[in-house]
Design a protein around this motif. Structure first.
Motif, PDB file in Angstrom:
ATOM      1  N   GLN A 218       0.809  -1.220   0.000  1.00  0.00           N
ATOM      2  CA  GLN A 218       0.000   0.000   0.000  1.00  0.00           C
ATOM      3  C   GLN A 218       0.840   1.268   0.000  1.00  0.00           C
ATOM      4  OE1 GLN A 218      -2.477  -1.385   3.485  1.00  0.00           O
ATOM      5  NE2 GLN A 218      -4.155  -0.723   2.171  1.00  0.00           N
ATOM      6  N   VAL A 219       2.119   1.129   0.335  1.00  0.00           N
ATOM      7  CA  VAL A 219       2.999   2.305   0.353  1.00  0.00           C
ATOM      8  C   VAL A 219       4.221   2.062  -0.519  1.00  0.00           C
ATOM      9  CG1 VAL A 219       2.236   3.187   2.588  1.00  0.00           C
ATOM     10  CG2 VAL A 219       4.049   1.466   2.499  1.00  0.00           C
ATOM     11  N   ALA A 220       4.077   1.214  -1.538  1.00  0.00           N
ATOM     12  CA  ALA A 220       5.199   0.926  -2.424  1.00  0.00           C
ATOM     13  C   ALA A 220       5.724   2.206  -3.056  1.00  0.00           C
ATOM     14  CB  ALA A 220       4.753  -0.058  -3.511  1.00  0.00           C
ATOM     15  N   GLY A 221       7.038   2.411  -2.951  1.00  0.00           N
ATOM     16  CA  GLY A 221       7.654   3.614  -3.497  1.00  0.00           C
ATOM     17  C   GLY A 221       7.821   4.727  -2.483  1.00  0.00           C
ATOM     18  N   HIS A 222       7.143   4.620  -1.342  1.00  0.00           N
ATOM     19  CA  HIS A 222       7.303   5.605  -0.276  1.00  0.00           C
ATOM     20  C   HIS A 222       8.730   5.513   0.272  1.00  0.00           C
ATOM     21  CE1 HIS A 222       6.835   7.483   3.708  1.00  0.00           C
ATOM     22  NE2 HIS A 222       5.745   8.056   3.226  1.00  0.00           N
ATOM     23  N   PRO A 223       9.339   6.644   0.662  1.00  0.00           N
ATOM     24  CA  PRO A 223      10.707   6.596   1.200  1.00  0.00           C
ATOM     25  C   PRO A 223      10.877   5.624   2.366  1.00  0.00           C
ATOM     26  CG  PRO A 223      10.106   8.859   0.743  1.00  0.00           C
ATOM     27  CD  PRO A 223       8.870   8.034   0.531  1.00  0.00           C
ATOM     28  N   GLN A 224       9.798   5.377   3.121  1.00  0.00           N
ATOM     29  CA  GLN A 224       9.856   4.424   4.219  1.00  0.00           C
ATOM     30  C   GLN A 224       9.110   3.135   3.884  1.00  0.00           C
ATOM     31  OE1 GLN A 224       8.494   7.394   7.297  1.00  0.00           O
ATOM     32  NE2 GLN A 224      10.271   6.635   8.408  1.00  0.00           N
ATOM     33  N   GLY A 225       8.960   2.870   2.587  1.00  0.00           N
ATOM     34  CA  GLY A 225       8.162   1.742   2.142  1.00  0.00           C
ATOM     35  C   GLY A 225       8.721   0.386   2.515  1.00  0.00           C
ATOM     36  N   ASP A 226      10.014   0.332   2.901  1.00  0.00           N
ATOM     37  CA  ASP A 226      10.564  -0.954   3.321  1.00  0.00           C
ATOM     38  C   ASP A 226      10.223  -1.272   4.768  1.00  0.00           C
ATOM     39  OD1 ASP A 226      12.129   1.088   4.299  1.00  0.00           O
ATOM     40  OD2 ASP A 226      14.019  -0.020   4.103  1.00  0.00           O
ATOM     41  N   MET A 227       9.579  -0.330   5.442  1.00  0.00           N
ATOM     42  CA  MET A 227       9.124  -0.552   6.811  1.00  0.00           C
ATOM     43  C   MET A 227       7.622  -0.836   6.787  1.00  0.00           C
ATOM     44  SD  MET A 227      11.145   2.446   8.874  1.00  0.00           S
ATOM     45  CE  MET A 227      12.933   2.545   8.826  1.00  0.00           C
ATOM     46  N   PRO A 228       7.143  -1.799   7.555  1.00  0.00           N
ATOM     47  CA  PRO A 228       5.722  -2.138   7.504  1.00  0.00           C
ATOM     48  C   PRO A 228       4.863  -1.002   8.066  1.00  0.00           C
ATOM     49  CG  PRO A 228       6.791  -3.286   9.322  1.00  0.00           C
ATOM     50  CD  PRO A 228       7.879  -2.621   8.529  1.00  0.00           C
ATOM     51  N   PRO A 229       3.882  -0.532   7.307  1.00  0.00           N
ATOM     52  CA  PRO A 229       2.982   0.498   7.841  1.00  0.00           C
ATOM     53  C   PRO A 229       2.055  -0.108   8.885  1.00  0.00           C
ATOM     54  CG  PRO A 229       2.271  -0.174   5.661  1.00  0.00           C
ATOM     55  CD  PRO A 229       3.539  -0.910   5.930  1.00  0.00           C
ATOM     56  N   CYS A 230       2.088   0.440  10.070  1.00  0.00           N
ATOM     57  CA  CYS A 230       1.245  -0.048  11.170  1.00  0.00           C
ATOM     58  C   CYS A 230       0.134   0.962  11.444  1.00  0.00           C
ATOM     59  CB  CYS A 230       2.088  -0.258  12.434  1.00  0.00           C
ATOM     60  SG  CYS A 230       3.517  -1.339  12.215  1.00  0.00           S
ATOM     61  N   LYS A 231      -0.737   0.654  12.381  1.00  0.00           N
ATOM     62  CA  LYS A 231      -1.870   1.538  12.665  1.00  0.00           C
ATOM     63  C   LYS A 231      -2.246   1.461  14.134  1.00  0.00           C
ATOM     64  CE  LYS A 231      -5.722   0.329  10.715  1.00  0.00           C
ATOM     65  NZ  LYS A 231      -6.666   0.129   9.595  1.00  0.00           N
TER      66      LYS A 231
ATOM     67  N   PHE B 178      -4.929   5.658  13.283  1.00  0.00           N
ATOM     68  CA  PHE B 178      -3.777   6.465  12.891  1.00  0.00           C
ATOM     69  C   PHE B 178      -2.628   5.606  12.384  1.00  0.00           C
ATOM     70  CE2 PHE B 178      -5.691   8.824  16.624  1.00  0.00           C
ATOM     71  CZ  PHE B 178      -6.476   9.649  15.824  1.00  0.00           C
ATOM     72  N   PRO B 179      -2.428   5.550  11.065  1.00  0.00           N
ATOM     73  CA  PRO B 179      -1.290   4.820  10.511  1.00  0.00           C
ATOM     74  C   PRO B 179       0.028   5.450  10.974  1.00  0.00           C
ATOM     75  CG  PRO B 179      -2.922   5.325   8.811  1.00  0.00           C
ATOM     76  CD  PRO B 179      -3.288   6.130  10.025  1.00  0.00           C
ATOM     77  N   PHE B 180       1.056   4.600  11.089  1.00  0.00           N
ATOM     78  CA  PHE B 180       2.365   5.107  11.502  1.00  0.00           C
ATOM     79  C   PHE B 180       3.462   4.174  11.005  1.00  0.00           C
ATOM     80  CE2 PHE B 180       1.358   2.068  14.825  1.00  0.00           C
ATOM     81  CZ  PHE B 180       2.572   1.500  15.184  1.00  0.00           C
ATOM     82  N   PHE B 181       4.678   4.699  10.980  1.00  0.00           N
ATOM     83  CA  PHE B 181       5.872   3.911  10.727  1.00  0.00           C
ATOM     84  C   PHE B 181       6.679   3.848  12.016  1.00  0.00           C
ATOM     85  CE2 PHE B 181       4.977   5.611   6.452  1.00  0.00           C
ATOM     86  CZ  PHE B 181       5.007   4.446   5.707  1.00  0.00           C
ATOM     87  N   ALA B 182       7.150   2.671  12.363  1.00  0.00           N
ATOM     88  CA  ALA B 182       8.032   2.534  13.520  1.00  0.00           C
ATOM     89  C   ALA B 182       9.410   3.060  13.139  1.00  0.00           C
ATOM     90  CB  ALA B 182       8.119   1.079  13.954  1.00  0.00           C
ATOM     91  N   ARG B 183       9.970   3.931  13.964  1.00  0.00           N
ATOM     92  CA  ARG B 183      11.267   4.512  13.637  1.00  0.00           C
ATOM     93  C   ARG B 183      12.255   4.429  14.807  1.00  0.00           C
ATOM     94  NH1 ARG B 183      11.685  10.044  14.904  1.00  0.00           N
ATOM     95  NH2 ARG B 183      12.919  10.379  13.039  1.00  0.00           N
TER      96      ARG B 183
END
Length: 234
Positions: free
Chosen positions: A106-119, A165-170
């Motif tokens: 769902q976030v292919a190509g996003h700069p953080q796309g290699d990280m799983p989008p969580c919510k 709220f979707p988020f990326f773990a960083r």
């Protein structure tokens, strides 16, 4: 002639959740400790060629932090981050789902796309008057070292179900406990028609140039002028 009722934003939960899940708060009620402790003037920097002013005297910075409301985490969550953020496992003891996942496609190509989008799951529904929406953004000027929410806009005058709220773990690899009440997202309500201003793009007039020059000179002529001017102009 009766005055029109004041616009109001409502945060609503189910009766069984009231008094259990962490409630929303005005953003101005959650200024970070580092900002509260920061002096307005750094005396060690004060010199004939340096005002020593800190960001605490910067009204745009402060106003951004104080605008709108904050929705906190409903209950404590544990995030285990591995493989540089590419693997995220969530756990909690609360009797409601607190975290779920989106597909990476769902976030292919996003700069953080290699990280799983969580919510993060939110159990507050939001209601605004007709014509009002809400902008959901990461806390302004208050970055979180463990997760980064994704911004979005919802027409909360018609969509009245809870908004997750979707988020990326960083955060660094390891186990991170995010406590109940931790701020998740900043909510900024706005009238939709206020964003539809017609744009005029071009050079300024002589009077506009004079006004800009006067404001700029006043700002640097007195260290407190911008603060007084900004407040008086509202």
């Amino acid at each position: 002639m009766f005055a029109s009722p004041k616009a109001k934003i409502r945060f609503l939960c189910t009766p069984e959740d009231e008094g259990v899940i962490a409630p929303p708060i005005p953003s101005k009620g959650h200024l970070p400790d580092w900002f509260r402790k920061l002096p307005a003037v750094d005396q060690s920097k004060l010199a004939p060629n340096d005002t020593g002013l800190t960001v605490k005297r910067c009204m745009p910075f402060l106003d951004a932090m104080m605008t709108g409301y904050i929705i906190p985490l409903a209950a404590t969550v544990r995030l285990e981050i591995r493989d540089g953020g590419k693997t995220v496992t969530a756990g909690w003891d609360f009797d409601r789902t607190m975290v779920s996942n989106h597909g990476s496609h769902q976030v292919a190509g996003h700069p953080q796309g290699d990280m799983p989008p969580c919510k993060f799951h939110n159990y507050w529904s939001i209601r605004t008057p007709k014509g009002w929406s809400c902008l959901f953004v990461p806390l302004l000027n208050r970055p979180n070292s463990v997760f980064e929410p994704v911004a979005g806009i919802v027409d909360t005058d018609t969509y009245v179900a809870p908004i997750h709220f979707p988020f990326f773990a960083r955060g660094a690899d390891g186990l991170h406990e995010i406590e109940k009440g931790t701020p998740l997202i900043q909510v900024i309500p706005f009238r939709r028609d206020s964003t539809m201003l017609e744009a005029e793009i071009g050079s300024e007039s002589r009077s506009e140039a004079a006004e800009r020059h006067k404001v700029s000179r006043n700002t640097i002529a007195s260290t407190g002028w911008y603060r007084r001017f900004a407040r008086a102009a509202r």
